[in-house]
Design an enzyme around this catalytic site. Sequence first.
Site, PDB file in Angstrom:
ATOM      1  N   SER A 128       0.831  -1.203   0.000  1.00 50.04           N
ATOM      2  CA  SER A 128       0.000   0.000   0.000  1.00 50.04           C
ATOM      3  C   SER A 128       0.863   1.250   0.000  1.00 50.04           C
ATOM      4  O   SER A 128       1.948   1.253   0.564  1.00 50.04           O
ATOM      5  CB  SER A 128      -0.920   0.025   1.211  1.00 50.04           C
ATOM      6  N   LYS A 182      -4.350  -6.621   3.087  1.00 49.53           N
ATOM      7  CA  LYS A 182      -4.294  -5.425   2.229  1.00 49.53           C
ATOM      8  C   LYS A 182      -5.703  -5.031   1.769  1.00 49.53           C
ATOM      9  O   LYS A 182      -6.051  -3.847   1.725  1.00 49.53           O
ATOM     10  CB  LYS A 182      -3.390  -5.693   1.019  1.00 49.53           C
ATOM     11  N   HIS A 185      -7.443  -3.388   4.575  1.00 50.62           N
ATOM     12  CA  HIS A 185      -6.851  -2.043   4.673  1.00 50.62           C
ATOM     13  C   HIS A 185      -7.575  -1.102   3.702  1.00 50.62           C
ATOM     14  O   HIS A 185      -7.965   0.013   4.056  1.00 50.62           O
ATOM     15  CB  HIS A 185      -5.346  -2.109   4.341  1.00 50.62           C
ATOM     16  N   ASN A 186      -7.769  -1.555   2.486  1.00 49.43           N
ATOM     17  CA  ASN A 186      -8.441  -0.706   1.491  1.00 49.43           C
ATOM     18  C   ASN A 186      -9.892  -0.442   1.874  1.00 49.43           C
ATOM     19  O   ASN A 186     -10.406   0.642   1.642  1.00 49.43           O
ATOM     20  CB  ASN A 186      -8.386  -1.353   0.104  1.00 49.43           C
ATOM     21  N   GLU A 189      -9.861   2.150   4.312  1.00 47.21           N
ATOM     22  CA  GLU A 189      -9.533   3.395   3.590  1.00 47.21           C
ATOM     23  C   GLU A 189     -10.807   4.015   2.986  1.00 47.21           C
ATOM     24  O   GLU A 189     -11.017   5.227   3.081  1.00 47.21           O
ATOM     25  CB  GLU A 189      -8.518   3.045   2.499  1.00 47.21           C
TER      26      GLU A 189
HETATM   27  P1  NAP Z   1      -0.830  -2.203 -14.699  1.00 48.40           P
HETATM   28  O1  NAP Z   1      -1.254  -1.052 -15.532  1.00 48.40           O
HETATM   29  O2  NAP Z   1      -1.825  -2.797 -13.773  1.00 48.40           O
HETATM   30  O3  NAP Z   1      -0.233  -3.350 -15.642  1.00 48.40           O
HETATM   31  C1  NAP Z   1       0.684  -3.052 -16.640  1.00 48.40           C
HETATM   32  C2  NAP Z   1       1.824  -4.021 -16.606  1.00 48.40           C
HETATM   33  O4  NAP Z   1       1.349  -5.360 -16.714  1.00 48.40           O
HETATM   34  C3  NAP Z   1       2.766  -3.797 -17.778  1.00 48.40           C
HETATM   35  O5  NAP Z   1       4.075  -4.033 -17.336  1.00 48.40           O
HETATM   36  C4  NAP Z   1       2.293  -4.841 -18.772  1.00 48.40           C
HETATM   37  O6  NAP Z   1       3.266  -5.210 -19.708  1.00 48.40           O
HETATM   38  C5  NAP Z   1       1.996  -5.978 -17.846  1.00 48.40           C
HETATM   39  N1  NAP Z   1       1.103  -6.978 -18.419  1.00 48.40           N
HETATM   40  C6  NAP Z   1      -0.215  -6.844 -18.683  1.00 48.40           C
HETATM   41  N2  NAP Z   1      -0.699  -7.998 -19.198  1.00 48.40           N
HETATM   42  C7  NAP Z   1       0.329  -8.871 -19.228  1.00 48.40           C
HETATM   43  C8  NAP Z   1       0.457 -10.223 -19.633  1.00 48.40           C
HETATM   44  N3  NAP Z   1      -0.597 -10.912 -20.089  1.00 48.40           N
HETATM   45  N4  NAP Z   1       1.666 -10.806 -19.542  1.00 48.40           N
HETATM   46  C9  NAP Z   1       2.726 -10.122 -19.072  1.00 48.40           C
HETATM   47  N5  NAP Z   1       2.678  -8.843 -18.663  1.00 48.40           N
HETATM   48  C10 NAP Z   1       1.491  -8.230 -18.744  1.00 48.40           C
HETATM   49  O7  NAP Z   1       0.488  -1.759 -13.862  1.00 48.40           O
HETATM   50  P2  NAP Z   1       0.604  -0.958 -12.506  1.00 48.40           P
HETATM   51  O8  NAP Z   1      -0.350   0.196 -12.468  1.00 48.40           O
HETATM   52  O9  NAP Z   1       2.047  -0.713 -12.289  1.00 48.40           O
HETATM   53  O10 NAP Z   1       0.058  -1.989 -11.411  1.00 48.40           O
HETATM   54  C11 NAP Z   1       0.666  -3.232 -11.193  1.00 48.40           C
HETATM   55  C12 NAP Z   1      -0.074  -3.927 -10.061  1.00 48.40           C
HETATM   56  O11 NAP Z   1      -0.037  -3.083  -8.910  1.00 48.40           O
HETATM   57  C13 NAP Z   1      -1.550  -4.192 -10.321  1.00 48.40           C
HETATM   58  O12 NAP Z   1      -1.929  -5.361  -9.653  1.00 48.40           O
HETATM   59  C14 NAP Z   1      -2.235  -3.012  -9.680  1.00 48.40           C
HETATM   60  O13 NAP Z   1      -3.567  -3.274  -9.299  1.00 48.40           O
HETATM   61  C15 NAP Z   1      -1.361  -2.796  -8.484  1.00 48.40           C
HETATM   62  N6  NAP Z   1      -1.379  -1.421  -7.972  1.00 48.40           N
HETATM   63  C16 NAP Z   1      -1.119  -1.252  -6.675  1.00 48.40           C
HETATM   64  C17 NAP Z   1      -1.111   0.007  -6.142  1.00 48.40           C
HETATM   65  C18 NAP Z   1      -0.807   0.168  -4.693  1.00 48.40           C
HETATM   66  O14 NAP Z   1      -0.917   1.254  -4.143  1.00 48.40           O
HETATM   67  N7  NAP Z   1      -0.413  -0.902  -4.045  1.00 48.40           N
HETATM   68  C19 NAP Z   1      -1.343   1.119  -6.940  1.00 48.40           C
HETATM   69  C20 NAP Z   1      -1.581   0.927  -8.274  1.00 48.40           C
HETATM   70  C21 NAP Z   1      -1.593  -0.365  -8.784  1.00 48.40           C
HETATM   71  P3  NAP Z   1       3.396  -4.406 -21.119  1.00 48.40           P
HETATM   72  O15 NAP Z   1       4.206  -3.181 -20.789  1.00 48.40           O
HETATM   73  O16 NAP Z   1       4.141  -5.340 -22.009  1.00 48.40           O
HETATM   74  O17 NAP Z   1       2.027  -4.098 -21.578  1.00 48.40           O
END
Ligand code: NAP
Length: 478
Positions: A128, A182, A185-186, A189
């Site tokens: 988070s 987590k 937590h959300n 939130e």
């Molecule tokens: P994202 O937009 O959710 O995903 C994009 C990424 O996933 C890119 O690297 C993309 O690769 C890859 N991808 C998508 N489909 C794929 C597949 N079939 N095979 C391999 N790679 C694939 O990215 P993000 O916003 O950085 O989020 C990543 C994770 O963190 C998600 O689970 C999201 O929900 C979570 N998140 C958490 C927070 C937090 O505060 N903890 C905040 C935001 C997001 P390409 O570049 O090749 O398309």
Amino acid sequence: MSAHIGVTGLAVMGANLARNLARNGFTVALHNRSVGKTDTLLEKHGHEGDFVRTESLEELVNSLEKPRRVLIMVKAGKPVDSVIEQLEPLLEAGDIIIDAGNSHYEDTRRREAALAKKDLHFVGVGVSGGEEGALNGPSIMPGGSKESYEALGPLLEKISAKVDGEPCCAWVGTDGAGHFVKMVHNGIEYADMQVIGEAFDLLRSGAGIEPAEQSKIFTEWNKGELSSFLIEISAEVLGHVDAKTGKPFVDVVVDAAGQKGTGRWTVISALELGSPVSGIAESVFARALSSQADQRKLGQELLAGEEAAVEIPETFVEDVRQALYASKLVSYAQGLDMLTSAAKEYNWDLKLDEIASLWRAGCIIRAELLKDITKAYAADEKPANLLFAPAFTKAIADALPAWRRVVATAVQLGIPVPVFSSSLAYYDGLRRKRVAAALIQGQRDLFGAHTYGRVDAEGTFHTLWGEDKSEIEAVDTH
Ligand code: NAP
């Protein structure tokens, strides 16, 4: 050079976690499905630490020290399964796959069980703090096997947020426990944001206090028991003026709240567990209602308000502050109680003091209050509900008169305060000697012979409603 950890998925979250790891002295192997993101990261931030560029998962795996640690940060859902499927044949017994994205805990449980059969560790990690947290120190909630934490924990602890030097990262429990914690937590939130929103609406619509003035009030509130990231940023948002119109920023923003789903997941899971997280549920529903633009438009035309003329007391601002604090306490109490229910259901040894301590920094709900919550659950005698911890029993009792006044005023003014009021109903539901459930049991027995217990006898009973209304002892058919 063998890398300490590999990161696959280098969109904003994965890239920031990889940079955080490298800035903390770990060698990080980088991989992304399309190689462009890897090169962009290296071009812009390659100087921040030791990175290993790879173009395939095979190359990524081969660049790692053993046991291998591969952190997946791709889009939640099917992409995670797809990456696991590709990684699995490349790994050896004892290697660790980490999913630090927002996966559903049931998916994590499924993936963990499947990979355990192949002697691979699968660790679902709740992270988070958004983009900023991922880069500078998030709150980290890892699940998976305790054994895997020995190899993974030191890295995660190093990159996590710290409070007085203590990491906001600790193993929370097996399989999906990290993602579950987590998720809750959300949920908290959502409720925390909604209660702040309700306070804003009351001060604005009830007392006519303009956003700029409210910004000052929130800044003051942030110095006391409400001190938290969300109050701090609310003060900033309220004080912001729209450059285009010169109006308060909040007045030019469409009042339809979005959601990405973790609040909804919390409520669905709470319903399955029978856990009364009414504040969290109301906050999810309030966002849903706010987004029903067409119905709200018709509602404004068709539905009467009949608001009463209410004199706003001089103490109103302080009353609202206390009502906000009490409602916030209830939201935390409900979320933590849900964790207790889940621990029983899934056989997790969740330590609520440790979990509360993980939320003290790095994450969105970070707040002063969490220090006291940590203390309450660290006591020898653990409270069965947060509100029963002596410090909180007193705090909520002190806030109660103001809380009741505020909810009554809101109702008379026609200002919806679903979390203020449902939290008060939860509080009264816990406190009252008799609640309406006795009549419900009577109704259930009459229409469905569902039976009932008696206050003056052991056993289960049924009244012969369609006959002479005599009572018989019955087998419990719940
Ligand atoms: P994202 O937009 O959710 O995903 C994009 C990424 O996933 C890119 O690297 C993309 O690769 C890859 N991808 C998508 N489909 C794929 C597949 N079939 N095979 C391999 N790679 C694939 O990215 P993000 O916003 O950085 O989020 C990543 C994770 O963190 C998600 O689970 C999201 O929900 C979570 N998140 C958490 C927070 C937090 O505060 N903890 C905040 C935001 C997001 P390409 O570049 O090749 O398309």
